[in-house]
Design a protein around this motif. Structure first.
Motif: not given
Lengths: 113, 113
Positions: B36, B65, B79, B82, B86, B90
């Motif tokens: 990410r 995760f 996820i 969230t 976050d 990604y």
């Protein structure tokens, strides 16, 4: 310095000039890779140099690796405006029995037409 | 040239909601990864996956995760609940022979509001 740290963090040059980016790292590596990222876009793999190689060429790109100094450089010759992007070095390391890439913070290259 | 495909390209979700980011790796690749990149920051390793199990995960990859390869072609990152932090791009990646020779997808931009 962090694993995979680029220097300088930003570079602005004129079209036609050469651009050199340096990367330093701390731990032993399997290989070192350079990536390019246009703003907000994906990562494009540019070139990979293995730990037993010292220099590699691909088109206008030239990468060197000095494992004794734990450093690498990426040279872009005859730059073009389209080379404007962020460039990352990433070291392939083995940790805990598995491999992963560790990226540097990146270097923003601006090539002015 | 074979590609790693990620969907969606952009996802907006409410804080606390579950999201699933999808990736279709290159078909003969055996190693899969999620990374990410928080806006303006460096690319960070999340998790590597091989032979239907996690090879390594970073400290970012906490209990919220999870990854799955549900059907032999897709590779997903879930996820569960969230958080605002976050929000990031990604990236999925796959390789045939470990880290040498990564192919990255174009990324999913996740925005948590």
């Amino acid at each position: 310095s962090q694993q995979g740290e680029e220097d300088p963090q930003a570079l602005s040059i004129q079209e036609g000039e050469n651009a050199t980016m340096n990367c330093s790292y701390k731990t032993s590596i399997n290989n070192l890779q350079w990536y390019r990222q246009n703003s907000g876009r994906g990562l494009v793999h540019l070139i990979l140099i293995r730990s037993n190689e010292r220099e590699k060429h691909s088109g206008r790109l030239r990468v060197t690796l000095d494992t004794s100094k734990k450093s690498s450089s990426l040279l872009i010759t005859a730059s073009r405006a389209a080379d404007t992007a962020s460039y990352f070095c990433a070291t392939d390391i083995t940790q805990g029995g598995s491999e992963k890439l560790v990226f540097g913070k990146g270097m923003k290259l601006t090539v002015n037409p | 040239e074979p590609e790693v495909t990620q969907t969606p390209s952009h996802q907006v979700t409410q804080m606390g909601q579950e999201v699933i980011l999808r990736c279709v790796p290159i078909s003969n690749h055996l190693y899969f990864y999620w990374y990410r990149q928080i806006l303006g920051q460096k690319v960070e390793f999340l998790v590597s996956f091989y032979n239907n199990e996690i090879s390594e995960k970073s400290e970012i990859f906490d209990d919220q995760f999870s990854v799955e390869r549900p059907d032999g072609s897709n590779f997903t990152l879930k996820i569960r609940s969230t958080k605002l932090e976050d929000s990031a791009m990604y990236f999925c990646a796959s390789s045939e022979e470990g880290v040498a020779g990564y192919t990255f997808g174009s990324g999913t931009r996740l925005t948590v509001v």
